[in-house]
Scaffold this motif. Structure first.
Motif, PDB file in Angstrom:
ATOM      1  N   HIS A 126       0.717  -0.788  -0.019  1.00 13.17           N
ATOM      2  CA  HIS A 126      -0.085   0.091   0.220  1.00 13.17           C
ATOM      3  C   HIS A 126       0.795   1.318  -0.096  1.00 13.17           C
ATOM      4  O   HIS A 126       1.587   1.609   1.089  1.00 13.17           O
ATOM      5  CB  HIS A 126      -0.764   0.083   1.003  1.00 13.17           C
ATOM      6  CG  HIS A 126      -1.997  -1.274   0.998  1.00 13.17           C
ATOM      7  ND1 HIS A 126      -2.287  -2.463   0.784  1.00 13.17           N
ATOM      8  CD2 HIS A 126      -3.406  -0.567   0.845  1.00 13.17           C
ATOM      9  CE1 HIS A 126      -2.761  -2.767   1.375  1.00 13.17           C
ATOM     10  NE2 HIS A 126      -3.869  -2.364   0.894  1.00 13.17           N
ATOM     11  N   SER A 127       0.607   2.215  -1.140  1.00 14.49           N
ATOM     12  CA  SER A 127       0.973   3.847  -0.963  1.00 14.49           C
ATOM     13  C   SER A 127       0.365   4.441   0.309  1.00 14.49           C
ATOM     14  O   SER A 127      -1.089   3.978   0.442  1.00 14.49           O
ATOM     15  CB  SER A 127       1.105   4.463  -2.087  1.00 14.49           C
ATOM     16  OG  SER A 127       0.308   4.338  -2.800  1.00 14.49           O
ATOM     17  N   LEU A 128       0.715   5.377   1.071  1.00 17.14           N
ATOM     18  CA  LEU A 128       0.323   5.796   2.120  1.00 17.14           C
ATOM     19  C   LEU A 128       0.434   7.121   1.555  1.00 17.14           C
ATOM     20  O   LEU A 128       1.013   8.359   1.081  1.00 17.14           O
ATOM     21  CB  LEU A 128       0.437   5.294   3.598  1.00 17.14           C
ATOM     22  CG  LEU A 128       1.164   3.814   3.771  1.00 17.14           C
ATOM     23  CD1 LEU A 128       2.008   3.578   4.672  1.00 17.14           C
ATOM     24  CD2 LEU A 128      -0.467   3.703   4.268  1.00 17.14           C
ATOM     25  N   GLY A 129      -0.415   8.269   2.629  1.00 17.12           N
ATOM     26  CA  GLY A 129      -0.164   9.348   2.761  1.00 17.12           C
ATOM     27  C   GLY A 129      -1.355  10.618   3.417  1.00 17.12           C
ATOM     28  O   GLY A 129      -1.877   9.640   4.308  1.00 17.12           O
TER      29      GLY A 129
ATOM     30  N   VAL B 135      -0.174  16.532   1.804  1.00 16.20           N
ATOM     31  CA  VAL B 135       1.034  17.531   1.995  1.00 16.20           C
ATOM     32  C   VAL B 135       2.075  16.011   1.646  1.00 16.20           C
ATOM     33  O   VAL B 135       2.645  16.477   1.530  1.00 16.20           O
ATOM     34  CB  VAL B 135       0.509  18.019   3.472  1.00 16.20           C
ATOM     35  CG1 VAL B 135      -0.158  19.244   3.525  1.00 16.20           C
ATOM     36  CG2 VAL B 135       0.649  17.182   4.407  1.00 16.20           C
ATOM     37  N   ALA B 136       1.703  15.205   1.520  1.00 16.70           N
ATOM     38  CA  ALA B 136       2.916  14.511   1.893  1.00 16.70           C
ATOM     39  C   ALA B 136       2.458  12.336   1.378  1.00 16.70           C
ATOM     40  O   ALA B 136       1.271  12.198   1.787  1.00 16.70           O
ATOM     41  CB  ALA B 136       3.698  14.103   2.837  1.00 16.70           C
ATOM     42  N   ALA B 137       3.290  12.353   0.463  1.00 15.63           N
ATOM     43  CA  ALA B 137       3.105  10.547   0.352  1.00 15.63           C
ATOM     44  C   ALA B 137       3.888   9.586   0.313  1.00 15.63           C
ATOM     45  O   ALA B 137       5.130  10.294  -0.075  1.00 15.63           O
ATOM     46  CB  ALA B 137       1.794  10.239  -0.814  1.00 15.63           C
ATOM     47  N   ILE B 138       4.036   8.161  -0.067  1.00 17.28           N
ATOM     48  CA  ILE B 138       4.842   7.576   0.702  1.00 17.28           C
ATOM     49  C   ILE B 138       4.657   6.385   0.011  1.00 17.28           C
ATOM     50  O   ILE B 138       3.265   5.922  -0.078  1.00 17.28           O
ATOM     51  CB  ILE B 138       4.972   7.330   1.725  1.00 17.28           C
ATOM     52  CG1 ILE B 138       7.029   6.746   1.724  1.00 17.28           C
ATOM     53  CG2 ILE B 138       4.731   6.351   2.548  1.00 17.28           C
ATOM     54  CD1 ILE B 138       8.236   6.554   3.390  1.00 17.28           C
TER      55      ILE B 138
ATOM     56  N   LYS C  90       9.003   9.955  -2.892  1.00 17.94           N
ATOM     57  CA  LYS C  90       7.887  10.624  -1.715  1.00 17.94           C
ATOM     58  C   LYS C  90       7.535  11.670  -2.096  1.00 17.94           C
ATOM     59  O   LYS C  90       8.108  11.821  -3.149  1.00 17.94           O
ATOM     60  CB  LYS C  90       9.331  10.442  -0.637  1.00 17.94           C
ATOM     61  CG  LYS C  90       9.672   9.740   0.403  1.00 17.94           C
ATOM     62  CD  LYS C  90      10.272   9.735   1.571  1.00 17.94           C
ATOM     63  CE  LYS C  90      10.947   8.806   2.277  1.00 17.94           C
ATOM     64  NZ  LYS C  90      11.919   8.827   3.320  1.00 17.94           N
ATOM     65  N   TYR C  91       6.315  11.967  -1.855  1.00 17.45           N
ATOM     66  CA  TYR C  91       5.779  13.326  -2.473  1.00 17.45           C
ATOM     67  C   TYR C  91       5.606  14.621  -1.381  1.00 17.45           C
ATOM     68  O   TYR C  91       5.213  13.946  -0.079  1.00 17.45           O
ATOM     69  CB  TYR C  91       4.661  12.597  -2.944  1.00 17.45           C
ATOM     70  CG  TYR C  91       3.831  14.460  -3.136  1.00 17.45           C
ATOM     71  CD1 TYR C  91       2.693  14.902  -2.292  1.00 17.45           C
ATOM     72  CD2 TYR C  91       3.937  15.307  -4.529  1.00 17.45           C
ATOM     73  CE1 TYR C  91       2.197  15.677  -2.695  1.00 17.45           C
ATOM     74  CE2 TYR C  91       2.895  16.491  -4.130  1.00 17.45           C
ATOM     75  CZ  TYR C  91       2.387  16.669  -3.980  1.00 17.45           C
ATOM     76  OH  TYR C  91       1.854  17.633  -3.862  1.00 17.45           O
ATOM     77  N   TYR C  92       5.988  15.771  -1.259  1.00 19.20           N
ATOM     78  CA  TYR C  92       5.604  16.660  -0.625  1.00 19.20           C
ATOM     79  C   TYR C  92       4.954  17.991  -0.848  1.00 19.20           C
ATOM     80  O   TYR C  92       4.811  18.313  -2.471  1.00 19.20           O
ATOM     81  CB  TYR C  92       6.771  17.478   0.820  1.00 19.20           C
ATOM     82  CG  TYR C  92       7.321  16.058   1.249  1.00 19.20           C
ATOM     83  CD1 TYR C  92       9.134  15.146   0.421  1.00 19.20           C
ATOM     84  CD2 TYR C  92       6.963  15.801   2.278  1.00 19.20           C
ATOM     85  CE1 TYR C  92       9.229  14.307   1.407  1.00 19.20           C
ATOM     86  CE2 TYR C  92       7.323  15.225   3.102  1.00 19.20           C
ATOM     87  CZ  TYR C  92       8.847  13.862   2.278  1.00 19.20           C
ATOM     88  OH  TYR C  92       9.333  12.982   3.263  1.00 19.20           O
ATOM     89  N   ALA C  93       3.940  18.623  -0.986  1.00 17.47           N
ATOM     90  CA  ALA C  93       2.926  19.942  -1.572  1.00 17.47           C
ATOM     91  C   ALA C  93       4.626  20.344  -0.872  1.00 17.47           C
ATOM     92  O   ALA C  93       5.262  21.034  -0.213  1.00 17.47           O
ATOM     93  CB  ALA C  93       2.164  20.125  -0.803  1.00 17.47           C
ATOM     94  N   ASP C  94       4.092  22.023  -2.110  1.00 15.50           N
ATOM     95  CA  ASP C  94       5.649  22.864  -1.676  1.00 15.50           C
ATOM     96  C   ASP C  94       5.417  23.496   0.204  1.00 15.50           C
ATOM     97  O   ASP C  94       5.882  24.050   0.519  1.00 15.50           O
ATOM     98  CB  ASP C  94       5.210  23.663  -2.698  1.00 15.50           C
ATOM     99  CG  ASP C  94       5.306  23.229  -4.519  1.00 15.50           C
ATOM    100  OD1 ASP C  94       5.235  23.529  -5.335  1.00 15.50           O
ATOM    101  OD2 ASP C  94       6.367  22.525  -4.053  1.00 15.50           O
ATOM    102  N   SER C  95       3.989  23.233   0.067  1.00 13.28           N
ATOM    103  CA  SER C  95       4.295  24.047   1.161  1.00 13.28           C
ATOM    104  C   SER C  95       4.600  23.348   3.179  1.00 13.28           C
ATOM    105  O   SER C  95       4.387  24.403   3.425  1.00 13.28           O
ATOM    106  CB  SER C  95       2.436  24.153   2.215  1.00 13.28           C
ATOM    107  OG  SER C  95       2.006  23.345   2.126  1.00 13.28           O
TER     108      SER C  95
END
Length: 122
Positions: free
Chosen positions: A32-35, A48-51, A58-63
């Motif tokens: 599972h991917s999680l966020g 705002v974040a996901a993995i 990994k993903y992060y929102a600019d903010s």
């Protein structure tokens, strides 16, 4: 199912830090991917974040880039969001979400956890 695990108080002063975790009671957690998401202007929820399932991406929102860190522990079936240098505008109810491969949580979250309030005072 995804359940939130609260770590620490949800009220901090600006510049402070908090950590929030969620636990997923799914058999194949490692698939599972999680966020983590929160309401955003004009949107019900915005991630705002996901993995990814293997923590390779990994993903992060600019903010929140440079301030928040998402991680996962497949053995414990948990995902955590470390929030540093908190700002008053980070105040929101944060929700954990999960999606099983090949579905990506950022695109189509399949499971949602309970929200956890984070309040940052100025």
């Amino acid at each position: 199912q995804v359940q939130r695990v609260v770590s620490g108080r949800g009220l901090v002063q600006a510049g402070g830090f908090l950590c929030r975790s969620c636990a997923a009671s799914v058999r194949t957690f490692s698939s599972h991917s999680l966020g983590w998401s929160r309401p955003s202007l004009g949107k019900d929820r915005q991630f705002v974040a996901a993995i990814s399932w293997n923590a390779d991406t990994k993903y992060y929102a600019d903010s929140v880039k440079g301030r928040f860190t998402i991680s996962r522990d497949n053995a414990k079936k948990t995902a955590s969001l470390q929030m540093n240098s908190l700002k008053p505008e980070d105040t929101a109810v944060y929700f954990c979400a999960a999606a099983e491969r090949p579905t990506i949580v950022l695109v189509t979250p399949q499971y949602w956890g309970q929200g956890t309030q984070v309040t940052v005072s100025s």
